[in-house]
Design an enzyme around this catalytic site. Structure first.
Site, PDB file in Angstrom:
ATOM      1  N   ASP A  22       0.823  -1.210   0.000  1.00 17.57           N
ATOM      2  CA  ASP A  22       0.000   0.000   0.000  1.00 17.57           C
ATOM      3  C   ASP A  22       0.857   1.261   0.000  1.00 17.57           C
ATOM      4  O   ASP A  22       0.625   2.194  -0.774  1.00 17.57           O
ATOM      5  CB  ASP A  22      -0.912  -0.006   1.230  1.00 17.57           C
ATOM      6  CG  ASP A  22      -2.372  -0.174   0.847  1.00 17.57           C
ATOM      7  OD1 ASP A  22      -2.640  -0.514  -0.306  1.00 17.57           O
ATOM      8  OD2 ASP A  22      -3.238   0.022   1.712  1.00 17.57           O
ATOM      9  N   ASP A  40      -8.851  -3.751   1.624  1.00 19.43           N
ATOM     10  CA  ASP A  40      -8.876  -3.131   2.944  1.00 19.43           C
ATOM     11  C   ASP A  40      -9.880  -3.800   3.868  1.00 19.43           C
ATOM     12  O   ASP A  40      -9.877  -3.560   5.077  1.00 19.43           O
ATOM     13  CB  ASP A  40      -9.218  -1.641   2.818  1.00 19.43           C
ATOM     14  CG  ASP A  40      -8.172  -0.891   2.026  1.00 19.43           C
ATOM     15  OD1 ASP A  40      -6.997  -1.264   2.117  1.00 19.43           O
ATOM     16  OD2 ASP A  40      -8.533   0.050   1.299  1.00 19.43           O
TER      17      ASP A  40
END
Length: 552
Positions: free
Chosen positions: A381, A434
């Site tokens: 990320d 997520d």
């Protein structure tokens, strides 16, 4: 119809693509020069209302410049003015055409933005609209070692398509424009809805996964009591379709996800997007069917337990065949109307169903694998949001999420909720990764707690779930503090979830079992107890069977 191991692996790769919350759908993070006198404005989005011969036309959106006067925040404090083209069109030389009390429209290129603003101001313009040479918006800055306090008119950049439309409209009559920049609310209710959806999805998936594991353990115990001949066969185990992630597959997932993200960045086009939409519809159909069948099987156990042999597909439950047409129709309708204003509802239903199903099938065996997976995702990320601009001159993750290279249509592997009270509209979004990646850890914690017979407060599930909620909340706080620039959600979620489990395990002196054995360690004592009980029952029946005494 069931997920198979290979299909799950491929789907998980797609789900790992987006793991961030994107706060702004329009402005790019272009290189910014340092602020200096006359060139220290904040970049803001600007609404451009326009009227053609008195009739209101399509509203456009631009971005203000670092220099010049700021754009008014309130529409009622602004006034519409006629729009005119400067000559030359690039506004790099003194204009031969005066445009007093007009907004000037010019094209980008051949000289600096500040030069264009000075020439438009000298021609009498009260504002400047610069048309970009592409659909993206660029933040207009100043050169170093100079002051720009002499520029007093506001300047705004618009996309190429907006400039072409305005230029074409001026050929058919008078065009008037009004510029204003309303502020966004500090918190939009859509972010609350999205937070509830994400946490609720993880809770639902965790309880579903734990309940399935509990039923499997009870079935194993029942077979154990019935005798050795009733032990589950290999085919029985395979029918459960459970995929345990190991360290190699955890690393491989993230590597392949990075490769696929680069492919999307370089080759994203309309046909590629359609391919992703088709894959999402197939996965959404499978997920929706699995969830609906699992829910209805509680009320219709007979139909759920009756299998029909279908050519090519193999044995399918009767209930699954009944539900399949509805699920196919729902997925196809979403694919056809995916750009409609209400399509986000269908996308969220398909997405949540897919995540629930994957979290039911894909499981973590212990905290060691979870640490590898979430740590890799943590750096994944950060790299693709914050580091990739140093290599690709823009954030690869955000570009793909926004759909910059597919006419603004982003890939569907995310949940989205429209911003209800935001004057700019748009959506608050969260990537499947997520929810999926932390969800694997939360589901593991609940299964561990149930098998280890821990109570609500002494277990790990409650605190990991709270950690996920706090981590996601922190993401949205950071999103608002960073003026809507995209944030990697796992940067905040991983420390609050994985860190919570590791710290609690260390404090309770259970980290070694969690790290190496996981659910096996939690079920060791219970399995041993059940085996002893089964053996005792068998001895009882062997040694204390009543004698068959013949009746006189």
């Amino acid at each position: 119809m069931r997920f198979h191991g290979v299909w799950v692996g491929r789907l998980v790769i797609l789900l790992l693509l987006l793991q961030l919350c994107v706060g702004d759908d329009i402005v790019h993070n272009d290189e910014e020069e340092p602020k200096q006198p006359g060139c220290n404005n904040s970049f803001v989005l600007v609404k451009i209302r326009n009227w053609i011969n008195g009739e209101e036309s399509t509203e456009y959106v631009g971005v203000s410049a670092r220099f010049g006067q700021g754009v008014s925040e309130r529409e009622e404090e602004s006034h519409s003015v006629p729009l005119a083209m400067l000559e030359p069109l690039n506004s790099c030389n003194e204009s031969v055409k005066m445009v007093p009390n007009h907004a000037a429209l010019v094209w980008r290129g051949d000289c600096t933005f500040t030069t264009k603003a000075r020439i438009a101001q000298a021609a009498g313009a009260v504002s400047l609209i610069i048309v970009n040479d592409k659909e993206e918006l660029y933040k207009m800055v100043c050169s170093k070692n100079e002051t720009y306090t002499d520029i007093t008119i506001p300047s705004v950049m618009v996309p190429k398509s907006a400039g072409e439309s305005l230029e074409k409209a001026m050929l058919h009559g008078e065009v008037r424009v009004l510029l204003f920049s309303p502020k966004r609310p500090i918190v939009d209710i859509s972010e609350v809805f999205l937070w509830v959806m994400a946490v609720g999805t993880i809770l639902g998936a965790s309880f579903w996964s734990a309940w399935t594991a509990k039923e499997a353990a009870q079935e194993h115990y029942r077979r154990l009591k019935e005798g050795a001949d009733s032990y589950p066969t290999e085919s029985d185990v395979e029918e459960k379709d459970i995929v345990d992630i190991n360290i190699v597959s955890a690393v491989l997932f993230l590597v392949l996800a990075s490769v696929f993200l680069i492919l999307l960045y370089y080759f994203m086009s309309n046909w590629f997007l359609i391919l992703l939409v088709v894959l999402f519809c197939i996965g959404g159909f499978e997920g929706l069917q699995t969830c609906v069948v699992s829910l209805l099987s509680r009320w219709f156990p007979r139909e759920a337990g009756t299998y029909i042999n279908v050519p090519v597909l193999g044995p399918l439950s009767k209930l699954g065949l009944i539900v399949a047409p509805f699920c196919i129709t729902f997925s196809v309708l979403w694919g056809v109307f995916r750009q409609a204003s209400f399509a986000w509802v269908g996308q969220d239903i398909l997405g949540i169903s897919l995540i629930l199903t994957v979290l039911q099938i894909v499981r973590l065996p212990n905290i060691k694998v979870s640490t590898v997976l979430l740590s890799c995702a943590f750096f994944y990320d950060i790299f693709w949001v914050f580091v990739s601009p140093l290599i690709f001159q823009e954030s690869v993750m955000i570009v793909v999420a926004r759909g910059d290279k597919s006419n603004g249509e982003g890939i569907p592997m995310l949940l989205k909720v429209p911003r209800l009270y935001d004057p700019w509209g748009g959506y608050s979004i969260i990537g499947f990764g997520d929810i999926l990646l932390p969800g694997l850890l939360v589901s593991f914690c609940l299964r561990y707690d149930w098998m280890a017979k821990k109570n609500f407060f002494n277990g790990y599930f409650l605190w990991t779930t709270i950690g996920y909620g706090v981590g996601l909340f922190t993401t949205y706080v950071a999103l608002n503090l960073m003026d809507g620039n995209g944030q990697p959600a796992l940067l905040y979620i991983v420390p609050f979830t994985l860190g919570t489990v590791i710290l609690l395990g260390w404090w309770r002196k259970e980290l070694k079992d969690l790290w190496n054995n996981g659910e096996d360690a939690s079920g060791k004592l219970e399995t041993s107890t059940q085996s002893n009980e089964a053996q005792n029952n068998q001895l009882y029946h062997e040694d204390f069977t009543p004698l068959d005494i013949p009746q006189s």
